[in-house]
Design a protein around this motif. Structure first.
Motif, short mmCIF file in Angstrom:
data_model
loop_
_atom_site.label_atom_id
_atom_site.label_comp_id
_atom_site.label_asym_id
_atom_site.label_seq_id
_atom_site.Cartn_x
_atom_site.Cartn_y
_atom_site.Cartn_z
N GLN A 141 0.82 -1.22 0.00
CA GLN A 141 0.00 0.00 0.00
C GLN A 141 0.85 1.27 0.00
OE1 GLN A 141 -3.30 -0.32 -0.25
NE2 GLN A 141 -3.34 -2.50 0.09
N ILE A 142 1.92 1.23 -0.78
CA ILE A 142 2.70 2.46 -0.92
C ILE A 142 1.94 3.42 -1.84
CG2 ILE A 142 4.97 1.45 -0.54
CD1 ILE A 142 5.03 1.32 -3.70
N PHE A 143 2.36 4.68 -1.84
CA PHE A 143 1.75 5.66 -2.75
C PHE A 143 2.47 5.55 -4.09
CE2 PHE A 143 1.30 7.39 1.56
CZ PHE A 143 -0.08 7.33 1.64
N SER A 144 1.88 4.75 -5.00
CA SER A 144 2.63 4.33 -6.17
C SER A 144 2.87 5.46 -7.16
CB SER A 144 1.94 3.16 -6.85
OG SER A 144 0.60 3.52 -7.13
N LYS A 145 2.02 6.48 -7.16
CA LYS A 145 2.20 7.57 -8.11
C LYS A 145 3.16 8.64 -7.58
CE LYS A 145 -2.45 6.90 -9.79
NZ LYS A 145 -3.79 7.25 -9.28
N MET A 146 3.58 8.48 -6.33
CA MET A 146 4.46 9.49 -5.73
C MET A 146 5.87 8.92 -5.63
SD MET A 146 1.64 10.73 -2.94
CE MET A 146 2.34 12.28 -2.46
N GLU B 225 8.82 11.21 -1.39
CA GLU B 225 7.51 11.69 -0.92
C GLU B 225 6.82 10.66 -0.03
OE1 GLU B 225 5.89 14.80 -4.31
OE2 GLU B 225 5.79 12.66 -4.75
N LEU C 171 5.66 11.38 3.73
CA LEU C 171 4.31 11.14 4.24
C LEU C 171 4.35 10.25 5.48
CD1 LEU C 171 2.53 10.78 0.84
CD2 LEU C 171 1.81 12.34 2.65
#
Lengths: 295, 236
Positions: B86-91, B95, B99
């Motif tokens: 569940q990483i922020f894949s678009k960031m 970043e 976060l």
């Protein structure tokens, strides 16, 4: 040639309005997967707010600023009272709720004011026109372009550089993970609605200032078209919404200007035709990436 | 440090947890082991506040947290590294880490933690500008853990950190978990990879259909005939 430039200016003006409204649609959709059909009606609220404050003989700056504040309050209230309690019900439920909110706002305005078009008059300063080699350029056009550019730059910096902007991107990337980072998601949603409110209010005032009349249902069709612009650009993407708005405004005005007058009354239909064609060719919109939905 | 008492959780009409109780003491690695659907992930999600219990209590350092919001639970020092990264894949990687330290206001502490994360996972430093979706599965897991560490957890909830990784990477992940314990972080680990999990655990609980059916030290459970037959693939 003059006619071309006139239509270009008109197209850019309409495109700016669509872009500002589309960004609000797109931001809220990015985070909540909610298509907020009441978003366009915020333009109407801003116009009525400005009109009332101006009629109280307040200075123009205070009136317009006050109208923006009123609009933001409405934007935040619709989230708090309608969408937040229904969030667990899924995106179909909130979609229906947004249509209800839209109808409600229009009817309240009709009840309090009247269903008639009313004249919206800004001080004379705004209606000055300059004629450059036969092309008319009004003060309102110049202001619209300038304000739009400034807002686009400011908002994109806020999204890219600030802590709240980063949290907003995190929420639209992965809402559950954003919560686990210690982000208060509700605050971020309120933040998105507020930004959307500021942009829609500005767009609404500039639109009414240009066309000098307004009515309770003024925001609905522009809102739908701005939604179309957001989808054309790739919904959820900031740049996509801005460019989608400009493209749509330009196409609409050239359509209205160059096709025979027997078909130009279908210019709204043309907007939806463009939508269908774009979605057939690029289902994620012109600038949208394939959407990896949250699990 | 963490005390769960008679916890019941429903998923809609499905009963996911039927009154589980367990404890995690400071400095321990404790595992929850069990088959798919036993309720392990549900337990972690309820502790971190993503799910609300129907009844029961959760105490962290003596304070009841079962009705707190996720973001306050994080600030109290309980960090959940969720299943599937569940990483922020678009960031970008940077970043994502930023976060992770969303509520860290002190710049010096933030920089120190970032330094530590890069030390623990040098690959992340090399790739800090890259968008996180482009990392390999193992790197994404490392990022998910590093991101969790940025807020300075006292208790780390790790959900299936070895899921879907190549065997050699799985070993690296378990090494990291041991290092984290050595650095003083208490760990509640959920794993389907029962053998590896039990090997590094001080204590463990075996879960079946929303209940805890067995508990003991890691060694005891590895030696237990039933556990061997059901979770460790027969004779060892």
């Amino acid at each position: 040639m003059d006619f071309f430039i006139t239509q270009l200016i008109n197209g850019l003006k309409m495109g700016s309005i669509y872009a500002l409204v589309a960004i609000g649609y797109s931001m809220v959709y990015g985070i909540l997967r909610l298509v907020n059909f009441a978003h366009g009606d915020l333009m109407m609220i801003a116009t009525y707010g400005a009109w009332m404050l101006i009629s109280f003989k307040l200075p123009i700056g205070v009136s317009l600023g006050g109208a923006i504040v009123i609009t933001v309050i409405f934007a935040v209230l619709m989230e708090r009272l309608a969408y937040r309690p229904l969030r667990k019900g899924g995106s179909e439920t909130t979609l229906m709720a947004s249509l209800a909110v839209s109808t409600l706002l229009q009817n309240i305005a009709t009840l309090i004011f009247s269903p008639q078009n009313q004249a919206f008059k800004l001080p004379d300063f705004f209606s000055k026109t300059y004629s450059i080699k036969g092309v008319q350029l009004s003060m309102m056009n110049i202001i619209t372009f300038a304000v739009t550019i400034v807002l686009l730059v400011v908002i994109s910096l806020v999204i890219k550089k600030t802590r709240a902007g980063m949290a907003m991107r995190a929420c639209s990337d992965n809402m559950a993970a954003a919560q686990l980072m210690g982000i208060n998601v509700n605050n971020i949603i309120v933040f998105a609605f507020s930004i959307g409110g500021v942009l829609a209010a500005t767009a609404g005032i500039m639109y009414s200032g240009s066309y000098t009349s307004f009515s309770p249902d003024m925001g609905f069709m522009i809102g739908i078209k701005a939604f179309v612009a957001a989808v054309i650009g790739g919904i959820g993407s900031f740049g996509g919404a801005a460019l989608g708005g400009l493209v749509l405004g330009l196409l609409e005005m050239f359509f209205a200007g160059y096709l025979p007058s027997s078909v130009t009354s279908y210019r709204t239909a043309c907007v939806f035709l463009i939508l269908i064609v774009v979605l057939l060719l690029k289902p994620n919109g012109l600038f949208g990436k394939s959407d990896e939905r949250r699990s | 440090m963490l005390k769960v008492q008679d916890l019941y959780v429903n998923y809609g009409s499905i009963v996911a947890l039927q009154g589980i109780s367990f404890e995690v003491h400071k400095g321990e690695i404790v595992s929850l082991v069990g088959a798919n659907g036993a309720g392990k992930s549900t337990t972690l999600k309820t502790i971190s506040g993503l799910l609300k219990p129907k009844s029961g209590k959760i105490f962290f350092k003596g304070k009841a947290i079962e009705n707190k919001k996720s973001y306050t639970i994080v600030q109290n020092g309980v960090v959940h590294v969720p299943e599937g990264r569940q990483i922020f894949s678009k960031m970008t990687v940077a970043e994502n880490l930023r976060l992770g330290g969303y509520n860290v206001k002190n710049k010096a502490i933030y920089d120190e933690r970032l330094e530590k994360s890069y030390e623990l996972f040098p690959k992340l430093k090399e790739r800090y500008k890259q968008s996180a979706g482009t990392l390999s599965g193992g790197e994404q897991q490392m990022l998910a853990i590093a991101r969790g560490l940025m807020s300075g957890p006292e208790l780390l909830l790790l959900d299936e950190p070895s899921l879907g990784l190549a065997p050699i990477v799985v070993q690296q992940v378990f090494e990291v978990v041991k290092e984290l314990k050595a650095s003083g972080i208490t760990i509640l680990l959920v794993e389907q990879n029962a053998y590896d999990a039990l090997k590094i655990s001080d204590r463990a609980y075996i879960m079946e259909t929303g209940k805890i059916v067995l508990s003991g030290t890691g060694e005891e459970l590895i030696g237990n005939k039933d556990v061997q037959n059901i979770y460790l693939g027969g004779d060892l």
